[in-house]
Scaffold this motif. Structure first.
Motif, PDB file in Angstrom:
ATOM      1  N   VAL A   1       0.842  -1.190   0.000  1.00  0.00           N
ATOM      2  CA  VAL A   1       0.000   0.000   0.000  1.00  0.00           C
ATOM      3  C   VAL A   1       0.877   1.239   0.000  1.00  0.00           C
ATOM      4  CG1 VAL A   1      -1.762   1.258   1.306  1.00  0.00           C
ATOM      5  CG2 VAL A   1      -1.796  -1.247   1.258  1.00  0.00           C
TER       6      VAL A   1
ATOM      7  N   VAL B   1       1.384   4.809   1.098  1.00  0.00           N
ATOM      8  CA  VAL B   1       0.885   5.677   2.161  1.00  0.00           C
ATOM      9  C   VAL B   1       1.519   7.050   1.984  1.00  0.00           C
ATOM     10  CG1 VAL B   1       0.765   6.072   4.660  1.00  0.00           C
ATOM     11  CG2 VAL B   1       0.607   3.743   3.745  1.00  0.00           C
TER      12      VAL B   1
ATOM     13  N   ALA C   1      -3.765   6.018  -3.105  1.00  0.00           N
ATOM     14  CA  ALA C   1      -2.824   6.061  -1.984  1.00  0.00           C
ATOM     15  C   ALA C   1      -3.642   6.228  -0.714  1.00  0.00           C
ATOM     16  CB  ALA C   1      -1.856   7.229  -2.134  1.00  0.00           C
ATOM     17  N   VAL C   2      -3.244   5.539   0.311  1.00  0.00           N
ATOM     18  CA  VAL C   2      -3.860   5.701   1.625  1.00  0.00           C
ATOM     19  C   VAL C   2      -3.207   6.919   2.268  1.00  0.00           C
ATOM     20  CG1 VAL C   2      -4.088   4.673   3.923  1.00  0.00           C
ATOM     21  CG2 VAL C   2      -4.445   3.267   1.870  1.00  0.00           C
ATOM     22  N   VAL C   3      -4.036   7.786   2.838  1.00  0.00           N
ATOM     23  CA  VAL C   3      -3.526   8.996   3.473  1.00  0.00           C
ATOM     24  C   VAL C   3      -3.693   8.855   4.979  1.00  0.00           C
ATOM     25  CG1 VAL C   3      -3.681  11.502   3.609  1.00  0.00           C
ATOM     26  CG2 VAL C   3      -4.172  10.344   1.450  1.00  0.00           C
ATOM     27  N   VAL C   4      -2.579   8.959   5.679  1.00  0.00           N
ATOM     28  CA  VAL C   4      -2.589   8.858   7.131  1.00  0.00           C
ATOM     29  C   VAL C   4      -2.224  10.222   7.694  1.00  0.00           C
ATOM     30  CG1 VAL C   4      -1.557   7.749   9.138  1.00  0.00           C
ATOM     31  CG2 VAL C   4      -1.942   6.421   7.055  1.00  0.00           C
TER      32      VAL C   4
ATOM     33  N   ILE D   1      -8.188   6.960   8.478  1.00  0.00           N
ATOM     34  CA  ILE D   1      -7.382   7.145   7.278  1.00  0.00           C
ATOM     35  C   ILE D   1      -8.269   7.667   6.163  1.00  0.00           C
ATOM     36  CG2 ILE D   1      -5.747   5.331   7.891  1.00  0.00           C
ATOM     37  CD1 ILE D   1      -7.192   3.602   5.760  1.00  0.00           C
TER      38      ILE D   1
ATOM     39  N   ILE E   1      -8.345   8.249   1.620  1.00  0.00           N
ATOM     40  CA  ILE E   1      -7.836   7.679   0.379  1.00  0.00           C
ATOM     41  C   ILE E   1      -7.793   8.768  -0.682  1.00  0.00           C
ATOM     42  CG2 ILE E   1     -10.095   6.843  -0.402  1.00  0.00           C
ATOM     43  CD1 ILE E   1      -8.548   4.373  -1.570  1.00  0.00           C
TER      44      ILE E   1
ATOM     45  N   VAL F   1     -10.239   0.173   0.757  1.00  0.00           N
ATOM     46  CA  VAL F   1      -9.151  -0.098   1.682  1.00  0.00           C
ATOM     47  C   VAL F   1      -9.557  -1.331   2.490  1.00  0.00           C
ATOM     48  CG1 VAL F   1      -7.808   0.793   3.625  1.00  0.00           C
ATOM     49  CG2 VAL F   1      -8.546   2.346   1.799  1.00  0.00           C
TER      50      VAL F   1
ATOM     51  N   VAL G   1      -4.508  -1.530   8.333  1.00  0.00           N
ATOM     52  CA  VAL G   1      -4.621  -1.590   6.873  1.00  0.00           C
ATOM     53  C   VAL G   1      -3.835  -2.798   6.367  1.00  0.00           C
ATOM     54  CG1 VAL G   1      -4.116  -0.426   4.694  1.00  0.00           C
ATOM     55  CG2 VAL G   1      -4.875   0.913   6.661  1.00  0.00           C
TER      56      VAL G   1
END
Length: 141
Positions: A11, A13, A35-38, A45, A47, A101, A108
């Motif tokens: 993934v 991030v 992309a996963v946004v943290v 989270i 996306i 996700v 995740v």
């Protein structure tokens, strides 16, 4: 087949302060559409998808100054790894999006896309009509 069997476990991030260009470059380098946004300052989270970047550019925004935090989805629909691919496809169709996700016990595990589901379903497809050997013999003629 289950989501865990088709999802991408690698993934991408990114943080909420990455620019749209940075997020797009990282997605492009990896040939992925999300992309996963943290955000360390908030729970949960988000996306960022290729569609989010496209909409921002289409609106005339500067992808070198716009931050991912302003263009992502925080109201993410999550899939469980034990969902069937049909369940995941149905959730995507209902929500009008192409990425889910995958979460298990708050962690995740991956992301599953429409492309992942189609790839698996195409590999499982039983040819209708002619057999593979018939098609191969025909191609040699």
């Amino acid at each position: 087949m289950q989501v865990r069997d088709a999802m991408s476990s690698e993934v991408l991030v990114v943080g909420p302060e990455h620019t749209l260009r940075q997020a797009a470059q990282m997605m492009s380098e990896r040939r992925i559409g999300s992309a996963v946004v943290v955000d360390p300052d908030s729970q949960g989270i988000g996306i960022m998808t290729e569609r989010d970047v496209l909409y921002a550019i289409g609106a005339g925004l500067d992808c070198d100054t716009e931050r991912t935090a302003a263009h992502l989805t925080w109201d993410v629909v999550y899939a469980g790894p034990d969902w069937t691919l049909t369940d995941a496809a149905a959730a995507m169709a209902r929500g009008g999006f192409r990425h889910l996700v995958v979460i298990e016990e708050g962690e995740v595990l991956g992301v599953i896309s429409v492309r992942d589901i189609m790839r698996v379903w195409a590999q499982q497809r039983v040819p209708i009509g002619r057999t593979a050997s018939e098609q191969g013999a025909e191609a040699q003629v």
